[in-house]
Design a protein around this motif. Sequence first.
Motif, PDB file in Angstrom:
ATOM      1  N   PRO A 169      29.168  47.265  38.295  1.00 43.09           N
ATOM      2  CA  PRO A 169      30.458  46.785  37.809  1.00 43.09           C
ATOM      3  C   PRO A 169      30.914  47.610  36.603  1.00 43.09           C
ATOM      4  O   PRO A 169      30.088  48.131  35.857  1.00 43.09           O
ATOM      5  CB  PRO A 169      30.193  45.340  37.388  1.00 43.09           C
ATOM      6  CG  PRO A 169      28.824  45.022  37.818  1.00 43.09           C
ATOM      7  CD  PRO A 169      28.120  46.271  38.186  1.00 43.09           C
ATOM      8  N   THR A 177      34.025  49.324  43.431  1.00 42.26           N
ATOM      9  CA  THR A 177      33.166  48.451  42.628  1.00 42.26           C
ATOM     10  C   THR A 177      34.033  47.461  41.862  1.00 42.26           C
ATOM     11  O   THR A 177      35.247  47.634  41.765  1.00 42.26           O
ATOM     12  CB  THR A 177      32.287  49.274  41.658  1.00 42.26           C
ATOM     13  OG1 THR A 177      31.289  48.433  41.098  1.00 42.26           O
ATOM     14  CG2 THR A 177      33.104  49.917  40.559  1.00 42.26           C
ATOM     15  N   GLN A 178      33.416  46.455  41.310  1.00 42.67           N
ATOM     16  CA  GLN A 178      34.145  45.452  40.552  1.00 42.67           C
ATOM     17  C   GLN A 178      34.566  46.017  39.197  1.00 42.67           C
ATOM     18  O   GLN A 178      33.771  46.657  38.507  1.00 42.67           O
ATOM     19  CB  GLN A 178      33.266  44.221  40.335  1.00 42.67           C
ATOM     20  CG  GLN A 178      33.962  43.111  39.594  1.00 42.67           C
ATOM     21  CD  GLN A 178      33.052  41.915  39.381  1.00 42.67           C
ATOM     22  OE1 GLN A 178      31.842  42.044  39.321  1.00 42.67           O
ATOM     23  NE2 GLN A 178      33.658  40.743  39.255  1.00 42.67           N
ATOM     24  N   VAL A 179      35.820  45.771  38.836  1.00 46.58           N
ATOM     25  CA  VAL A 179      36.359  46.204  37.540  1.00 46.58           C
ATOM     26  C   VAL A 179      36.790  44.954  36.776  1.00 46.58           C
ATOM     27  O   VAL A 179      37.537  44.130  37.296  1.00 46.58           O
ATOM     28  CB  VAL A 179      37.564  47.152  37.721  1.00 46.58           C
ATOM     29  CG1 VAL A 179      38.192  47.483  36.379  1.00 46.58           C
ATOM     30  CG2 VAL A 179      37.154  48.412  38.467  1.00 46.58           C
ATOM     31  N   ALA A 199      38.494  49.915  41.747  1.00 50.66           N
ATOM     32  CA  ALA A 199      38.127  48.593  42.247  1.00 50.66           C
ATOM     33  C   ALA A 199      37.944  48.563  43.765  1.00 50.66           C
ATOM     34  O   ALA A 199      37.402  47.599  44.303  1.00 50.66           O
ATOM     35  CB  ALA A 199      39.166  47.565  41.817  1.00 50.66           C
TER      36      ALA A 199
END
Length: 118
Positions: free
Chosen positions: A60, A89-91, A86
């Motif tokens: 993340p 991956t998670q932002v 995003a």
Amino acid sequence: GAFDRLEADVEDDRPVLVGIRPDGRRVHAAGMSEGTADQVFLALRLAAVEASCATGEPMPFVVDDILVQFDDERTAAALQVLADVALETQVVLFTHHRQVRASAEALTAPAGVFVHEL
């Protein structure tokens, strides 16, 4: 457009980061404006996230008020880049600036933008 590229260098046996202007002039990171230094920092962090996503488990990306020194145009551009990241991956972006929130809410991002107010 203020810099063509970044280079790593060594001075007095210490690593330094140098921005190269279009005319070839070199500017040490310590001599950059706070806003430019923040933009360089964000670019380097995003490069690390991109490399991590390409070679292993995505991590993340969590930042707090990283856009505080950006003007509105650069904020919108940076938010678009974060929306693109995003997809991989998670932002998570923390901010207390209403304009950053408004710009984020205005994005139409394939990964989606979710705004939570605390």
